[in-house]
Design a protein around this motif. Structure first.
Motif, mmCIF file in Angstrom:
data_model
loop_
_atom_site.group_PDB
_atom_site.id
_atom_site.type_symbol
_atom_site.label_atom_id
_atom_site.label_comp_id
_atom_site.label_asym_id
_atom_site.label_seq_id
_atom_site.Cartn_x
_atom_site.Cartn_y
_atom_site.Cartn_z
ATOM 1 N N SER A 47 0.835 -1.210 0.000
ATOM 2 C CA SER A 47 0.000 0.000 0.000
ATOM 3 C C SER A 47 0.863 1.252 0.000
ATOM 4 N N HIS A 48 2.008 1.210 0.677
ATOM 5 C CA HIS A 48 2.931 2.346 0.668
ATOM 6 C C HIS A 48 3.570 2.516 -0.709
ATOM 7 N N VAL A 49 3.875 1.387 -1.357
ATOM 8 C CA VAL A 49 4.400 1.456 -2.720
ATOM 9 C C VAL A 49 3.371 2.092 -3.652
ATOM 10 N N ALA A 50 2.115 1.694 -3.497
ATOM 11 C CA ALA A 50 1.039 2.260 -4.317
ATOM 12 C C ALA A 50 0.892 3.756 -4.068
ATOM 13 N N PHE A 51 1.103 4.194 -2.816
ATOM 14 C CA PHE A 51 1.044 5.622 -2.509
ATOM 15 C C PHE A 51 2.128 6.380 -3.262
ATOM 16 N N GLY A 52 3.347 5.807 -3.288
ATOM 17 C CA GLY A 52 4.433 6.454 -4.022
ATOM 18 C C GLY A 52 4.132 6.554 -5.502
ATOM 19 N N ALA A 53 3.602 5.479 -6.085
ATOM 20 C CA ALA A 53 3.262 5.485 -7.506
ATOM 21 C C ALA A 53 2.120 6.458 -7.788
ATOM 22 N N MET A 54 1.153 6.537 -6.885
ATOM 23 C CA MET A 54 0.025 7.451 -7.062
ATOM 24 C C MET A 54 0.486 8.902 -6.999
ATOM 25 N N SER A 55 1.481 9.178 -6.174
ATOM 26 C CA SER A 55 2.033 10.532 -6.084
ATOM 27 C C SER A 55 2.674 10.930 -7.406
ATOM 28 N N ILE A 56 3.409 10.007 -8.009
ATOM 29 C CA ILE A 56 4.028 10.283 -9.308
ATOM 30 C C ILE A 56 2.954 10.494 -10.370
#
Length: 276
Positions: A47-56
Motif C-alpha cells: 500500500s505504501h508502494v502504491a502511494f508512491g506510484a500514485m504521487s508520481i
C-alpha cells in the motif's frame, strides 16, 4: 431510508457501492492465506508502494492513475517475494525497506512537484481514502469490475494450489506443485487488490480491509473453505454498512468501513468465547 433511496438515484453513489462490494469481496479472498502464511505485513508494504506510484501519477496529471500505479505495485510485489528469500535481507526487512522508501519518496515528490495548492489535502485523501470512492468515473468502475473478475476467477481456478501452498509449502513442493509460481500468483493478486482498495479506504487502511474479515471468521470456523466464505460475507457486509453510514452521517468512508470491521471482529471474538 428515504434519504438513502434519494441518494441511490445518483450514479456516483451507485458506482461507489458496486466498487465497494467488489473490492471488499476480492480483499477477503486472500486475507485468510496472508494470515496463515504470516504475510499480513505485505499488504501494508504494498500500500505504501502504491502511494508512491500514485504521487508520481498525480504529478504527471494522468487521467487514470491506475495505469501507472498497478504495474508499479505488481513489480514491487514480485521484488518483495524475491528479496524476502535473500539470506542477506529477510522478508520483514525487505518490506520495511521498500514500503518506507516508497512512502517517503511519494511525499517528497508531492511537495517538490506540486500539482495543486492543497498538498496536505491530497496526501490525506490518498492515505485515508476520504471521498475518492464517491468521485469515480464510469471508466474507472469498468476497470475495477474487470480486475475484480480476474482476481475472483484466478482464486477459484487456483484454489487447490493456493490451499496447498498456504498450509504446507514444503509438502506441496514434494508432490510436484511449483510453490514459487503460485506464491508469485498470490503476490500479483495481492498487488491488484491493494491498488483497487486504495480508492475505498486509502493506502494506510488497506491492511485492515484484508486482515480483519479473516481474523473475525477464524474466531468461529476452522476449515479453510468455511473461513474464506465467512470472511467474504463479513467483508461485503462491513463495506456496505460503512458506505451507508458514511453517506448518512457524513463520516470518512475508509475509516467508517474499517470501524465496522473492528466492531464485527470484537463481536466474533465474544461469540467465539461463548462457543468455547
Amino acid at each position: 431510508m428515504n434519504t438513502l433511496i434519494d441518494y441511490f438515484q445518483f450514479s456516483f453513489v451507485q458506482y461507489a457501492f458496486i466498487v465497494g462490494i467488489l473490492i471488499a469481496l476480492c480483499s477477503s479472498l486472500l486475507g485468510v492465506t496472508l494470515v496463515l502464511k504470516r504475510f499480513s505485513f505485505i499488504g501494508d508494504g504494498l500500500s505504501h508502494v502504491a502511494f508512491g506510484a500514485m504521487s508520481i501519477a498525480a504529478v504527471l496529471n494522468l487521467s487514470n492513475n491506475m495505469y501507472l500505479v498497478l504495474p508499479f505495485t505488481v513489480v514491487a510485489a514480485i521484488l518483495l517475494l524475491r528479496t524476502g528469500k535473500n539470506a542477506k535481507i529477510q522478508g520483514d526487512a525487505a518490506v520495511a525497506m521498500i514500503s518506507v522508501g516508497s512512502l517517503a519518496l511519494g511525499y517528497l515528490v508531492m511537495n517538490v512537484f506540486k500539482s495543486s495548492n492543497n498538498v496536505a489535502g491530497d496526501v490525506c485523501s490518498t492515505l485515508f481514502g476520504a471521498t475518492s470512492i464517491l468521485t469515480l468515473k464510469r471508466s474507472e468502475v469498468w476497470l475495477c469490475v474487470i480486475l475484480s473478475v480476474i482476481v475472483i476467477t484466478a482464486f477459484i481456478v487456483f484454489y487447490n494450489k493456493i490451499f496447498a501452498v498456504t498450509f504446507d509449502e514444503s509438502f506441496a513442493q514434494a508432490v510436484g506443485t511449483h510453490a514459487s509460481i503460485y506464491n508469485l500468483v498470490i503476490a500479483i493478486i495481492i498487488a491488484v487488490i491493494i491498488v483497487l482498495a486504495m480508492n475505498l479506504v486509502g493506502s494506510l487502511l488497506i491492511s485492515a480491509l484484508v486482515i480483519f474479515p479473516a481474523l473475525s471468521s477464524m474466531r468461529l470456523f476452522r476449515s479453510f473453505k468455511s473461513v474464506t466464505i465467512c470472511s467474504a460475507v463479513i467483508s461485503v457486509f462491513c463495506a456496505v454498512s460503512g458506505l451507508v453510514i458514511s453517506i448518512l452521517a457524513e463520516t470518512p468512508v475508509g475509516s467508517t468501513i474499517v470501524a465496522a470491521d473492528l466492531v464485527v471482529f470484537l463481536l466474533f471474538c465474544l461469540m467465539g468465547k461463548f462457543r468455547k
